[in-house]
Motif scaffolding. Structure first.
Motif, short mmCIF file in Angstrom:
data_model
loop_
_atom_site.label_atom_id
_atom_site.label_comp_id
_atom_site.label_asym_id
_atom_site.label_seq_id
_atom_site.Cartn_x
_atom_site.Cartn_y
_atom_site.Cartn_z
N ASN A 47 -73.08 -5.41 52.69
CA ASN A 47 -74.10 -5.73 53.70
C ASN A 47 -73.99 -7.15 54.22
OD1 ASN A 47 -75.70 -3.91 51.38
ND2 ASN A 47 -75.93 -3.18 53.47
N LEU A 48 -73.20 -7.99 53.53
CA LEU A 48 -73.06 -9.40 53.91
C LEU A 48 -71.79 -9.96 53.29
CD1 LEU A 48 -74.25 -12.10 55.12
CD2 LEU A 48 -75.37 -12.42 52.90
N PHE A 49 -71.10 -10.82 54.06
CA PHE A 49 -69.95 -11.55 53.55
C PHE A 49 -70.25 -13.05 53.57
CE2 PHE A 49 -68.15 -7.75 55.63
CZ PHE A 49 -67.52 -7.17 54.53
N ILE A 50 -69.98 -13.73 52.46
CA ILE A 50 -70.09 -15.18 52.38
C ILE A 50 -68.68 -15.70 52.15
CG2 ILE A 50 -71.10 -17.16 51.18
CD1 ILE A 50 -73.41 -15.37 50.32
N LEU A 51 -68.15 -16.48 53.09
CA LEU A 51 -66.75 -16.86 53.07
C LEU A 51 -66.54 -18.36 53.04
CD1 LEU A 51 -65.44 -14.49 55.91
CD2 LEU A 51 -65.81 -13.92 53.50
N ASP A 52 -65.62 -18.80 52.18
CA ASP A 52 -65.09 -20.15 52.28
C ASP A 52 -64.07 -20.14 53.41
OD1 ASP A 52 -64.49 -22.80 51.74
OD2 ASP A 52 -63.12 -22.33 50.09
N SER A 74 -67.57 -4.54 61.77
CA SER A 74 -67.79 -5.50 62.86
C SER A 74 -69.24 -5.98 62.95
CB SER A 74 -67.38 -4.89 64.20
OG SER A 74 -68.15 -3.73 64.48
N SER A 75 -70.19 -5.16 62.52
CA SER A 75 -71.59 -5.53 62.62
C SER A 75 -72.16 -6.14 61.34
CB SER A 75 -72.44 -4.31 63.01
OG SER A 75 -72.36 -3.31 62.00
N VAL A 76 -71.32 -6.28 60.31
CA VAL A 76 -71.79 -6.84 59.04
C VAL A 76 -71.89 -8.36 59.17
CG1 VAL A 76 -71.34 -7.07 56.57
CG2 VAL A 76 -70.73 -4.96 57.75
N PRO A 77 -73.03 -8.96 58.80
CA PRO A 77 -73.18 -10.41 58.94
C PRO A 77 -72.17 -11.19 58.11
CG PRO A 77 -75.29 -9.35 58.54
CD PRO A 77 -74.25 -8.31 58.30
N VAL A 78 -71.77 -12.34 58.64
CA VAL A 78 -70.84 -13.25 57.96
C VAL A 78 -71.45 -14.65 57.91
CG1 VAL A 78 -68.61 -14.44 58.11
CG2 VAL A 78 -68.75 -11.99 58.60
#
Length: 225
Positions: A47-52, A74-78
């Motif tokens: 449901n969410l990606f947290i990226l370095d 494409s619609s998943v929050p980043v």
């Protein structure tokens, strides 16, 4: 059902600390120490990606581009969480479709607020088929789609939400502060210039309809018909 978050960062200690805090908030969290490792996972299940950003062969920017270009994700929050704090890098992150860009060091409290905000926006899409229209410009708030003269225009979430907000209230002037509170809730600190950058890019993408987004000096922005 718990919302699932994928945290991608090459600092293992940081990953574990953030996972602990996110799980304490009730989220289900997986971690990956590289973009390559992340790409072996079932990305569409999150449901969410947290990226370095600064990682091995594949950067966080490249990973975000892969995520946003795939229909299933494409619609998943980043959210970018990175030590890369230059304005150009921040703008690049938003151009890739990021919902937020947080620079290190940051407080866990701030990160959790940003996560709640991103997930809330990600789940708020209506399934109705209503749309906002002016001439050949058509915006579908439920489907998060923007059409310009019968051609779909790819637009990051923040740009889309700003455009939809302005078109939903034609003739109403929105100050930068009002747009920040609407698009970036939870009193998260975001600089006013981010609004200006997004408005500039929206105007470029919607072609001749860009002139309908008018700057009222000293007041803010308005969509005029």
């Amino acid at each position: 059902m718990k919302q699932r978050i994928l945290l991608v960062d090459d600092e293992e200690t940081l990953c574990e600390a953030l996972r602990f805090n996110l799980e304490a908030e009730g989220y289900e969290v997986d971690t990956a120490l590289s973009a390559e490792e992340a790409l072996t996972l079932d990305l569409k299940s999150y449901n969410l990606f947290i990226l370095d950003v600064m990682m091995g062969e594949i950067s966080g920017f490249q990973l975000a581009s892969i995520i946003k270009s795939a229909p299933a994700t494409s619609s998943v929050p980043v959210i970018f969480c990175t030590a890369l704090d230059g304005e150009d890098e921040e703008v690049r992150g938003f151009d890739l479709g990021a919902d937020d860009y947080i620079t290190k060091p940051y407080s866990v409290k701030t990160l959790l607020a940003r996560v709640r905000s991103a997930l809330r926006r990600g789940n708020s899409g209506s399934k109705e088929e209503n749309y906002l229209e002016y001439g050949g410009l058509r915006v579908y708030p439920g489907k998060k789609v923007c059409i310009v003269d019968d051609t779909e225009v790819k637009m990051p979430r923040k740009e889309f939400e700003i455009l939809a907000t302005l078109m939903r209230h034609p003739g109403q002037i929105f100050s930068r502060e009002e747009l920040l509170k609407t698009i970036w809730p939870d009193e998260v600190v975001v600089l006013d210039r981010v609004i200006d950058v997004n408005i500039t890019r929206i105007r470029q993408k919607i072609g001749s309809y860009g002139r309908n987004i008018v700057t009222r000096s000293g007041y803010g922005y308005v969509f005029v018909e």
